[in-house]
Motif scaffolding. Structure first.
Motif, mmCIF file in Angstrom:
data_model
loop_
_atom_site.group_PDB
_atom_site.id
_atom_site.type_symbol
_atom_site.label_atom_id
_atom_site.label_comp_id
_atom_site.label_asym_id
_atom_site.label_seq_id
_atom_site.Cartn_x
_atom_site.Cartn_y
_atom_site.Cartn_z
ATOM 1 N N ILE A 175 -12.558 14.775 -10.070
ATOM 2 C CA ILE A 175 -13.202 13.412 -9.806
ATOM 3 C C ILE A 175 -14.683 13.627 -8.974
ATOM 4 O O ILE A 175 -15.188 12.787 -8.801
ATOM 5 C CB ILE A 175 -12.505 12.331 -9.193
ATOM 6 C CG1 ILE A 175 -11.926 12.761 -7.760
ATOM 7 C CG2 ILE A 175 -10.965 12.076 -9.963
ATOM 8 C CD1 ILE A 175 -11.206 11.789 -7.070
ATOM 9 N N LYS A 210 -6.255 15.635 -15.769
ATOM 10 C CA LYS A 210 -7.137 14.536 -15.544
ATOM 11 C C LYS A 210 -6.243 13.321 -15.106
ATOM 12 O O LYS A 210 -4.928 13.468 -15.131
ATOM 13 C CB LYS A 210 -7.655 14.264 -17.137
ATOM 14 C CG LYS A 210 -6.503 13.932 -18.099
ATOM 15 C CD LYS A 210 -7.180 13.917 -19.520
ATOM 16 C CE LYS A 210 -7.954 12.920 -19.839
ATOM 17 N NZ LYS A 210 -7.526 11.509 -19.636
ATOM 18 N N ILE A 243 -14.288 2.477 -12.823
ATOM 19 C CA ILE A 243 -15.445 3.483 -12.704
ATOM 20 C C ILE A 243 -14.500 4.862 -13.085
ATOM 21 O O ILE A 243 -15.061 5.733 -14.056
ATOM 22 C CB ILE A 243 -16.193 3.509 -11.200
ATOM 23 C CG1 ILE A 243 -17.020 2.592 -11.271
ATOM 24 C CG2 ILE A 243 -16.886 4.953 -11.211
ATOM 25 C CD1 ILE A 243 -17.672 2.408 -9.735
ATOM 26 N N LEU A 244 -13.318 5.297 -12.220
ATOM 27 C CA LEU A 244 -12.626 6.352 -12.780
ATOM 28 C C LEU A 244 -12.176 6.109 -14.228
ATOM 29 O O LEU A 244 -12.072 7.216 -14.765
ATOM 30 C CB LEU A 244 -11.519 6.512 -11.614
ATOM 31 C CG LEU A 244 -12.122 6.755 -10.298
ATOM 32 C CD1 LEU A 244 -11.027 6.693 -9.189
ATOM 33 C CD2 LEU A 244 -12.657 8.253 -9.930
ATOM 34 N N SER A 263 -21.530 6.079 -9.277
ATOM 35 C CA SER A 263 -20.911 6.403 -10.530
ATOM 36 C C SER A 263 -19.788 7.435 -10.589
ATOM 37 O O SER A 263 -19.041 7.526 -11.405
ATOM 38 C CB SER A 263 -22.133 6.628 -11.696
ATOM 39 O OG SER A 263 -22.962 7.881 -11.066
ATOM 40 N N ASN A 264 -19.765 8.174 -9.612
ATOM 41 C CA ASN A 264 -18.777 9.203 -9.443
ATOM 42 C C ASN A 264 -19.020 9.559 -7.825
ATOM 43 O O ASN A 264 -19.828 9.317 -7.385
ATOM 44 C CB ASN A 264 -18.881 10.567 -10.319
ATOM 45 C CG ASN A 264 -20.235 11.209 -10.098
ATOM 46 O OD1 ASN A 264 -21.023 10.770 -9.167
ATOM 47 N ND2 ASN A 264 -20.622 12.084 -10.866
ATOM 48 N N LYS A 293 -12.866 4.857 -16.966
ATOM 49 C CA LYS A 293 -14.105 5.010 -17.754
ATOM 50 C C LYS A 293 -14.461 6.500 -17.811
ATOM 51 O O LYS A 293 -14.544 7.232 -18.820
ATOM 52 C CB LYS A 293 -15.112 4.412 -17.440
ATOM 53 C CG LYS A 293 -15.180 2.924 -18.024
ATOM 54 C CD LYS A 293 -16.340 1.934 -17.527
ATOM 55 C CE LYS A 293 -15.979 0.454 -17.722
ATOM 56 N NZ LYS A 293 -17.400 -0.380 -17.530
ATOM 57 N N GLU A 294 -14.564 7.232 -16.724
ATOM 58 C CA GLU A 294 -14.788 8.577 -16.573
ATOM 59 C C GLU A 294 -13.767 9.331 -17.150
ATOM 60 O O GLU A 294 -14.010 10.678 -17.650
ATOM 61 C CB GLU A 294 -15.150 8.839 -15.049
ATOM 62 C CG GLU A 294 -15.517 10.744 -14.992
ATOM 63 C CD GLU A 294 -15.933 10.835 -13.487
ATOM 64 O OE1 GLU A 294 -15.287 11.548 -12.973
ATOM 65 O OE2 GLU A 294 -16.895 10.150 -12.963
ATOM 66 N N GLN A 295 -12.671 8.958 -16.902
ATOM 67 C CA GLN A 295 -11.295 9.957 -17.255
ATOM 68 C C GLN A 295 -10.663 9.445 -18.370
ATOM 69 O O GLN A 295 -9.661 10.115 -18.859
ATOM 70 C CB GLN A 295 -10.369 9.817 -16.084
ATOM 71 C CG GLN A 295 -10.853 10.536 -14.549
ATOM 72 C CD GLN A 295 -10.884 11.979 -14.902
ATOM 73 O OE1 GLN A 295 -9.999 12.582 -15.167
ATOM 74 N NE2 GLN A 295 -11.965 12.695 -14.001
ATOM 75 N N ASN A 296 -11.073 8.362 -18.981
ATOM 76 C CA ASN A 296 -10.294 7.768 -20.314
ATOM 77 C C ASN A 296 -9.177 7.497 -19.923
ATOM 78 O O ASN A 296 -7.884 7.608 -20.611
ATOM 79 C CB ASN A 296 -10.516 8.686 -21.395
ATOM 80 C CG ASN A 296 -10.023 8.150 -22.785
ATOM 81 O OD1 ASN A 296 -10.342 6.697 -22.840
ATOM 82 N ND2 ASN A 296 -9.607 8.627 -23.546
#
Length: 283
Positions: free
Chosen positions: A181, A6, A29-30, A152-153, A32-35
């Motif tokens: 990703i 991650k 964006i990345l 969003s991804n 938030k998706e990957q914390n």
């Protein structure tokens, strides 16, 4: 063998331009998706004359520049898409392409996200030439964006490779990274005319042997796409456009000096000419 899982730390170099905003929003964006956490870095554009001034004059100009940068940072980072994210602003003084790589190593960053407007414009720090330098020197993957993110991804990622011996060391790391990703990963081989031409059997044999040496996972053969074009860059761009890819990925050898001038860099050409986001991995 290294297994990437991650993204935890992202660095975003900024000059407060709209292209920097594109990079920051993409990083958000990345993140938030990957914390992940984001370090936003600004390089002070100090005049050459400051280094020949007296200590007092030098300190005065430095303090003024720092205060101005701090004010711009507060305005620049006041974005709704950054809410809930850990964002650290950092100010550096030296040349952008050296500082980015140094900070990335120090923070053990997983990704650098940069905005760029290629060679067609001349305002701001992140012209095409400076972005090329970051791509060429950085050992951390560099994601270059040129427009406001509309995703969003990254649904479909095209990863171009020559499937050579030199690419084996980075292939697993890059493909693992891209899988985290993106939802779909296509491995692209561009067949060229003249002395570089290979027939279907020769290409398939080369790719099969490559995958055996990498990790023995021949299931990846289903993800390999073969195209023919006049240049590698044209093949990558044309295929990515055809399948409506969201991201282009490639590996560079980070050539510098005469060797770089002699051989050129497909990665840097992609960074300058692709409309899509491009991520570069340095061998």
């Amino acid at each position: 063998m290294f297994k990437f899982t991650k993204i935890e730390k992202i660095i975003v170099p900024v000059d407060f331009s709209k292209h920097s905003e594109y990079a920051l929003e993409t990083a958000a964006i990345l993140a938030k998706e990957q914390n992940a956490e984001i370090t936003v870095m600004h390089m002070l554009e100090l005049s050459e004359s400051i280094f020949s001034q007296s200590s007092t004059a030098k300190n005065d100009e430095m303090m003024f520049m720092l205060a101005l940068a701090d004010k711009k940072f507060k305005e620049f980072l006041h974005q709704d898409y950054l809410k809930g994210l850990k964002v650290l602003p950092v100010i550096k003084h030296h040349k952008v392409f050296k500082e980015v790589d140094e900070v990335a190593k120090k923070l053990n960053a997983d990704l650098i996200v940069m905005g760029s407007h290629g060679h067609s414009e001349h305002e701001g720090v992140f012209t095409g030439s400076n972005t090329e330098k970051v791509v060429r020197h950085s050992k951390t993957p560099v994601l270059v964006v040129k427009s406001e993110p509309t995703f969003s991804n990254f649904n479909h990622v095209v990863y171009a490779s020559d499937f050579s011996e030199a690419s084996i060391s980075s292939f697993n790391e890059a493909s693992d990274f891209l899988t985290t990703i993106g939802n779909q990963l296509s491995l692209l081989h561009v067949n060229l005319p003249n002395t570089s031409f290979k027939n279907t059997e020769e290409i398939e044999t080369k790719v099969r042997d490559f995958l055996k040496k990498v990790d023995g996972n021949l299931d990846r053969l289903d993800d390999v796409v073969y195209v023919a074009d006049y240049t590698v860059e044209a093949g990558i761009l044309n295929y990515s456009k055809k399948v409506k890819a969201d991201l282009i990925a490639a590996t560079t050898h980070g050539r510098t000096g005469f060797n770089h001038l002699l051989h050129g860099s497909i990665a840097e050409d992609l960074v300058n000419h692709a409309r899509l986001p491009v991520i570069i991995f340095n061998l």
